[in-house]
Design an enzyme around this catalytic site. Sequence first.
Site, short mmCIF file in Angstrom:
data_model
loop_
_atom_site.label_atom_id
_atom_site.label_comp_id
_atom_site.label_asym_id
_atom_site.label_seq_id
_atom_site.Cartn_x
_atom_site.Cartn_y
_atom_site.Cartn_z
CD GLU A 1 -3.07 -1.04 2.16
OE1 GLU A 1 -4.12 -1.63 1.89
OE2 GLU A 1 -2.92 -0.38 3.19
CD GLU B 1 -3.91 -6.04 2.40
OE1 GLU B 1 -4.77 -5.33 2.97
OE2 GLU B 1 -2.69 -5.85 2.51
P1 P53 Z 1 -7.38 -3.20 9.37
C1 P53 Z 1 -6.84 1.31 6.12
C2 P53 Z 1 -7.56 1.39 4.96
C3 P53 Z 1 -7.31 0.50 3.91
C4 P53 Z 1 -6.32 -0.46 4.07
O1 P53 Z 1 -7.09 -3.07 7.81
C5 P53 Z 1 -5.60 -0.53 5.22
C6 P53 Z 1 -5.86 0.36 6.25
C7 P53 Z 1 -5.09 0.31 7.52
O2 P53 Z 1 -5.96 0.04 8.54
O3 P53 Z 1 -4.60 -1.41 5.37
C8 P53 Z 1 -4.59 -2.70 4.83
O4 P53 Z 1 -6.39 -4.16 9.91
C9 P53 Z 1 -3.25 -3.27 5.20
C10 P53 Z 1 -3.32 -4.37 6.20
C11 P53 Z 1 -4.51 -4.19 7.10
C12 P53 Z 1 -5.75 -4.30 6.24
O5 P53 Z 1 -5.75 -3.31 5.23
O6 P53 Z 1 -7.23 -1.83 9.93
O7 P53 Z 1 -2.44 -3.64 4.12
O8 P53 Z 1 -2.10 -4.41 6.91
O9 P53 Z 1 -4.56 -5.07 8.17
C13 P53 Z 1 -7.06 -4.20 7.00
O10 P53 Z 1 -8.78 -3.71 9.49
#
Ligand code: P53
Length: 477
Positions: free
Chosen positions: A179, A372
């Site tokens: 990201e 993801e």
């Molecule tokens: P969590 C925010 C918005 C979009 C993606 O997020 C993000 C985040 C960070 O919070 O990060 C990605 O754990 C990232 C992962 C993360 C996942 O999204 O806040 O690449 O490390 O865990 C989900 O629910």
Amino acid sequence: MAFRKDFLWGGATAANQCEGGYDEGGRGLANVDVVPIGKERFPIITGKKKMFEFDDAYFYPAKQAIDMYHRYKEDIALFAEMGFKTYRLSLAWSRIFPNGDEKEPNEEGLKFYEDVFKECQKYGIEPLVTITHFDCPMHLIKKYGAWRSRKLIGFYENLCRVIFNRYKGLVKYWLTFNEINMILHAPFMGAGLVFEEGENVEQIKYQAAHHELVASAIATKIAHEVDSENKVGCMLAAGVNYPYTCKPEDVWACRKADRKNYFFIDVQSRGEYPMYALKEMEQKGIKLEMEPSDLELLRAHTVDFISFSYYSSRIATTDPELLEQTAGNIFASVKNPYLTESEWGWQIDPLGLRTTMNDLYDRYQKPLFIVENGLGAVDTPDKNGYVEDDYRIEYLAQHIQAMKDAVELDGIDLLGYTTWGCIDLVSAGTGEMNKRYGFIYVDRDNEGNGTLVRSKKKSFYWYKKVIETNGEDLRNE
Ligand code: P53
């Protein structure tokens, strides 16, 4: 059949959110270790509040996380049981270079990942490796100001040279920075940046981003030199923007919001700074310091494929009242009245995934990889640790259907799909353990209590069937 025969089904994790073992095997401290759970987390990950050491008043979930450092064999066996073709994981930079600026790597750290990759190989699981997933050794932050400094390019280059050589034959899919656009939204978590009063934050962020972009190009160059089999991808926190209304000003704001993210991929995939970005920097008084060879490196070493995370679409608006409501979110998220949302307020928009894929494919014409996607939710296990997570199955089935449409009906070349947090892990945004994404339940709570025992959720059996049928059977029985 919609998906290619060699479609890479799997799941994704990041070192700091699952490994734990933060001080074992000679590992050095990193930014991602010193971010506690609680209300201080947001000011810390955004670089507004400095926390460089542990403070006894706080709980740091990454220290132990889900202890995958010791349990990876059991976890990979469970992934194999689901039929994973790929497993996306990240390396902890500070396991391999504890301080980041050493000449020689830490053998124990290198050996750890070698064992992990060999374990994957045992089951025919192709590792997809994120070289850095938000982590930066603390020593590099304290001594050089992290990615503010051009020196980081050289340290990252050393890391890449070491891992590409060491893991040649074991790994061929690489992502340079997780990201990469997160540097704008959560600059301490994303790139180790903290800011002093009165500093020009935008200038620092874009200069640091330039260093990462050059480092990414160098990594791509070395990866290709070391092994012509290597495939290198960029990684974007994606999610198409919609204009809140059809008012032309909202449509323009929407275009700008998308460009703010696509800017990074424009550089990594097309190999040059887009004119709109150069012009905007000029207007904002941002001046990038570059070396003469930078632009040539960017041009010559573009990525092989485009990877991204997708959780939700976003909304762009010029309405000052609406903008006010979204202050304090990592990504501004005005509510879309046509969508439902998760327990954490993330809006659920499967068609937005298809739109995002089309945007990226139209723009770059390179294979896509969804690395993801998933639903963070509260799970309530029975006494055997079983969770009836129909809500998660529903979310994933809808998103897989949307990506199937993008492949079958729009003709997009999609390499694979890895769901986020295939085993429950620590949330990056909040530090919570209770925001779960997994097919596998882990007995651990927000305070760090629990046995760490793993158990299969209903979605475990569902995803196994999805993989078995190469995405043909998405039914929830
Ligand atoms: P969590 C925010 C918005 C979009 C993606 O997020 C993000 C985040 C960070 O919070 O990060 C990605 O754990 C990232 C992962 C993360 C996942 O999204 O806040 O690449 O490390 O865990 C989900 O629910």
